[in-house]
Design an enzyme around this catalytic site. Sequence first.
Site, PDB file in Angstrom:
ATOM      1  N   ASP A 181       0.822  -1.212   0.000  1.00  0.00           N
ATOM      2  CA  ASP A 181       0.000   0.000   0.000  1.00  0.00           C
ATOM      3  C   ASP A 181       0.854   1.260   0.000  1.00  0.00           C
ATOM      4  O   ASP A 181       0.365   2.348  -0.323  1.00  0.00           O
ATOM      5  CB  ASP A 181      -0.937   0.009   1.209  1.00  0.00           C
ATOM      6  CG  ASP A 181      -0.205  -0.165   2.539  1.00  0.00           C
ATOM      7  OD1 ASP A 181       0.816  -0.873   2.577  1.00  0.00           O
ATOM      8  OD2 ASP A 181      -0.662   0.403   3.547  1.00  0.00           O
ATOM      9  N   TYR A 241      11.044   3.136   0.592  1.00  0.00           N
ATOM     10  CA  TYR A 241      10.502   1.775   0.511  1.00  0.00           C
ATOM     11  C   TYR A 241       9.441   1.710  -0.594  1.00  0.00           C
ATOM     12  O   TYR A 241       9.491   0.834  -1.468  1.00  0.00           O
ATOM     13  CB  TYR A 241       9.900   1.375   1.850  1.00  0.00           C
ATOM     14  CG  TYR A 241       9.207   0.031   1.840  1.00  0.00           C
ATOM     15  CD1 TYR A 241       9.939  -1.143   1.935  1.00  0.00           C
ATOM     16  CD2 TYR A 241       7.819  -0.061   1.741  1.00  0.00           C
ATOM     17  CE1 TYR A 241       9.308  -2.381   1.920  1.00  0.00           C
ATOM     18  CE2 TYR A 241       7.178  -1.293   1.727  1.00  0.00           C
ATOM     19  CZ  TYR A 241       7.931  -2.443   1.822  1.00  0.00           C
ATOM     20  OH  TYR A 241       7.308  -3.667   1.804  1.00  0.00           O
ATOM     21  N   LYS A 297       9.782  -0.352  -4.112  1.00  0.00           N
ATOM     22  CA  LYS A 297       8.821  -1.415  -4.407  1.00  0.00           C
ATOM     23  C   LYS A 297       8.078  -1.126  -5.716  1.00  0.00           C
ATOM     24  O   LYS A 297       7.797  -2.050  -6.498  1.00  0.00           O
ATOM     25  CB  LYS A 297       7.824  -1.565  -3.258  1.00  0.00           C
ATOM     26  CG  LYS A 297       8.409  -2.175  -1.992  1.00  0.00           C
ATOM     27  CD  LYS A 297       8.788  -3.642  -2.166  1.00  0.00           C
ATOM     28  CE  LYS A 297       7.563  -4.530  -2.251  1.00  0.00           C
ATOM     29  NZ  LYS A 297       7.950  -5.974  -2.329  1.00  0.00           N
ATOM     30  N   TRP A 321      -0.494  -3.910   5.936  1.00  0.00           N
ATOM     31  CA  TRP A 321      -0.541  -4.180   7.380  1.00  0.00           C
ATOM     32  C   TRP A 321      -0.609  -5.683   7.664  1.00  0.00           C
ATOM     33  O   TRP A 321      -1.463  -6.160   8.408  1.00  0.00           O
ATOM     34  CB  TRP A 321      -1.723  -3.450   8.002  1.00  0.00           C
ATOM     35  CG  TRP A 321      -1.662  -1.960   7.945  1.00  0.00           C
ATOM     36  CD1 TRP A 321      -0.948  -1.185   7.075  1.00  0.00           C
ATOM     37  CD2 TRP A 321      -2.368  -1.049   8.795  1.00  0.00           C
ATOM     38  NE1 TRP A 321      -1.160   0.139   7.329  1.00  0.00           N
ATOM     39  CE2 TRP A 321      -2.041   0.265   8.371  1.00  0.00           C
ATOM     40  CE3 TRP A 321      -3.253  -1.212   9.844  1.00  0.00           C
ATOM     41  CZ2 TRP A 321      -2.549   1.403   8.995  1.00  0.00           C
ATOM     42  CZ3 TRP A 321      -3.771  -0.075  10.451  1.00  0.00           C
ATOM     43  CH2 TRP A 321      -3.417   1.217  10.038  1.00  0.00           C
TER      44      TRP A 321
END
Length: 243
Positions: A62, A85, A89, A110
């Site tokens: 996300d 990050y 990604k 999460w």
Amino acid sequence: MEELIRAFKAFSPEVVIHAAAANVDQCELDHDLAYLVNALGSRNVAAAAAMVGAKLVFISTDYVFNGRAGRPYTEFDAPDPINIYGKSKLAGERYAAELCRRYFIVRTSWLYGRHGKNFVKTMLDLAGKRDEIAVVNVQVGSPTYAGDLARFIAGLIETELYGIYHASNGGECSWFAFAREIFRLAGLNHVRVRPISSAELNRTAPRPAYSVLDNYCIRLQGLPDLRCWQEALRDFLKGEVLS
């Protein structure tokens, strides 16, 4: 890269699930590591998978979104990561899509489960040591049980429906609300959760304030969706607390 290619040729996998990644805060401190692992490492896996004709599942995040939309993100929203990050990604996603024709990019959020370090296990551990725990109340997302994600991926790889998918448990909450639900379901009523800001937590990497994922492509294609996060957490805790 040569060793990776030799390994792929030796095992000749039909499906490759690429879940490796560098830590969020570590990426902010070491940009080279972030791009070596999350971007170039993913490029190598994608190229090797393409070479042997394997399907590739790239687990993404996300954090490719900036968190300012104020509504759940679909697969068709433009990424705009705010930390290294997320940027690294996203670069890995692009390599996967460019180099491997048979790819599934699966963004999740999460994530927690029985193995590895995660928020649920940390909260349960702290509950045995403290009566009060401070948790951020200004970041909102979708907690996702690894077992549910794994079941979704197992079904997805049986299809030829390649592309980008959002796959998180349904609903949304803050880390603060997540912690309170963990303790409620685990029967740890003695623990008080104190809400704090992101600044008080003092994390190295900035986090998106709202990174809820909408599993839009799952619904569009009639695939089995993931259940709500509260139900998944309840079932996970039944096993964790009793084991």
